[in-house]
Design a protein around this motif. Structure first.
Motif, mmCIF file in Angstrom:
data_model
loop_
_atom_site.group_PDB
_atom_site.id
_atom_site.type_symbol
_atom_site.label_atom_id
_atom_site.label_comp_id
_atom_site.label_asym_id
_atom_site.label_seq_id
_atom_site.Cartn_x
_atom_site.Cartn_y
_atom_site.Cartn_z
ATOM 1 N N LYS A 119 0.728 -1.298 -0.241
ATOM 2 C CA LYS A 119 0.273 -0.145 0.044
ATOM 3 C C LYS A 119 1.024 1.234 -0.047
ATOM 4 C CE LYS A 119 -3.684 -2.186 2.224
ATOM 5 N NZ LYS A 119 -4.619 -2.114 4.334
ATOM 6 N N ILE A 120 1.580 1.305 1.163
ATOM 7 C CA ILE A 120 2.998 2.422 0.918
ATOM 8 C C ILE A 120 3.591 2.787 -0.447
ATOM 9 C CG2 ILE A 120 5.302 3.300 1.285
ATOM 10 C CD1 ILE A 120 4.025 1.829 4.371
ATOM 11 N N PHE A 121 4.968 1.803 -0.826
ATOM 12 C CA PHE A 121 4.130 2.024 -2.363
ATOM 13 C C PHE A 121 3.859 2.608 -3.416
ATOM 14 C CE2 PHE A 121 8.014 -1.578 -0.866
ATOM 15 C CZ PHE A 121 9.008 -0.156 -0.908
ATOM 16 N N ASN A 122 2.419 1.485 -3.099
ATOM 17 C CA ASN A 122 1.605 2.328 -4.403
ATOM 18 C C ASN A 122 0.934 3.261 -4.409
ATOM 19 O OD1 ASN A 122 1.451 -0.920 -5.873
ATOM 20 N ND2 ASN A 122 -0.126 -0.631 -4.773
ATOM 21 N N GLY A 123 1.131 3.850 -2.873
ATOM 22 C CA GLY A 123 0.685 5.513 -2.360
ATOM 23 C C GLY A 123 1.535 6.427 -3.158
ATOM 24 N N LEU A 124 2.556 6.333 -3.017
ATOM 25 C CA LEU A 124 4.026 6.685 -3.469
ATOM 26 C C LEU A 124 4.218 6.644 -5.099
ATOM 27 C CD1 LEU A 124 6.761 8.546 -2.874
ATOM 28 C CD2 LEU A 124 7.314 6.079 -2.296
ATOM 29 N N GLU A 125 3.682 5.664 -5.629
ATOM 30 C CA GLU A 125 3.886 5.928 -7.237
ATOM 31 C C GLU A 125 2.930 6.050 -7.078
ATOM 32 O OE1 GLU A 125 3.836 1.364 -8.244
ATOM 33 O OE2 GLU A 125 5.354 0.973 -7.442
ATOM 34 N N GLU A 126 1.038 6.443 -7.091
ATOM 35 C CA GLU A 126 0.539 7.299 -7.651
ATOM 36 C C GLU A 126 0.725 8.847 -7.222
ATOM 37 O OE1 GLU A 126 -2.985 7.785 -9.264
ATOM 38 O OE2 GLU A 126 -2.228 6.155 -8.817
ATOM 39 N N ILE A 127 1.085 9.039 -5.644
ATOM 40 C CA ILE A 127 1.264 10.484 -5.210
ATOM 41 C C ILE A 127 2.483 11.124 -6.507
ATOM 42 C CG2 ILE A 127 2.613 12.136 -3.797
ATOM 43 C CD1 ILE A 127 0.566 10.440 -1.514
ATOM 44 N N CYS A 128 3.699 10.346 -7.035
ATOM 45 C CA CYS A 128 4.707 10.767 -8.106
ATOM 46 C C CYS A 128 3.496 10.954 -9.190
ATOM 47 C CB CYS A 128 5.552 10.206 -7.988
ATOM 48 S SG CYS A 128 6.565 10.270 -6.508
ATOM 49 N N TYR A 129 2.919 9.990 -9.721
ATOM 50 C CA TYR A 129 2.748 10.163 -11.474
ATOM 51 C C TYR A 129 1.858 11.313 -11.382
ATOM 52 C CZ TYR A 129 -0.287 9.139 -15.287
ATOM 53 O OH TYR A 129 -1.728 8.914 -16.104
ATOM 54 N N LYS A 130 0.544 11.626 -9.677
ATOM 55 C CA LYS A 130 -0.239 13.244 -9.828
ATOM 56 C C LYS A 130 0.137 13.729 -10.070
ATOM 57 C CE LYS A 130 -3.856 11.088 -7.556
ATOM 58 N NZ LYS A 130 -4.408 11.310 -6.290
ATOM 59 N N PHE A 131 2.471 14.068 -9.435
ATOM 60 C CA PHE A 131 2.784 15.021 -9.330
ATOM 61 C C PHE A 131 3.642 15.221 -11.013
ATOM 62 C CE2 PHE A 131 3.141 15.349 -4.449
ATOM 63 C CZ PHE A 131 1.683 16.530 -4.038
ATOM 64 N N ASP A 132 3.903 14.460 -11.457
ATOM 65 C CA ASP A 132 4.442 14.323 -12.678
ATOM 66 C C ASP A 132 5.988 14.240 -12.213
ATOM 67 O OD1 ASP A 132 5.209 13.952 -15.489
ATOM 68 O OD2 ASP A 132 4.798 16.435 -15.588
ATOM 69 N N LEU A 133 6.053 13.067 -11.462
ATOM 70 C CA LEU A 133 7.241 12.947 -10.816
ATOM 71 C C LEU A 133 7.890 11.267 -11.111
ATOM 72 C CD1 LEU A 133 7.758 14.873 -7.720
ATOM 73 C CD2 LEU A 133 8.501 15.373 -9.419
ATOM 74 N N GLY A 134 9.468 11.484 -11.175
ATOM 75 C CA GLY A 134 9.842 10.163 -11.318
ATOM 76 C C GLY A 134 10.040 9.527 -9.407
#
Length: 86
Positions: A30-45
């Motif tokens: 859940k933590i890794f999925n959350g970080l990936e989704e947040i970075c996707y929304k911010f257009d970050l790697g």
């Protein structure tokens, strides 16, 4: 689980978003999925978890990712990643 992602520059909040999930997986996923989704929304790697990030996250349920955690150049000071509720 709800996770709050925030981008700061010069001690000012530039952007924030909240990731929510009810998926039936373990906490780490859940933590890794959350970080990936947040970075996707911010257009970050997605940043790299360094030892200091892991230790800080274990103690406080939040951490800050600075330039040394990102492969590409960032135009802000840090990304803060914080668990609001589990």
């Amino acid at each position: 689980m709800r996770i709050w992602g925030k981008i700061f520059k010069d001690n000012r909040l530039l952007k924030d978003t909240v990731f929510s999930t009810d998926e039936n997986t373990n906490r780490t996923r859940k933590i890794f999925n959350g970080l990936e989704e947040i970075c996707y929304k911010f257009d970050l790697g997605v940043p790299i978890w360094l030892d200091n990030n892991i230790n800080e996250f274990k103690r406080l349920n939040k951490t800050r990712f600075y330039q040394d955690s990102f492969i590409e150049k960032i135009d802000f000071d840090f990304l803060e990643f914080h668990i609001l509720e589990e």
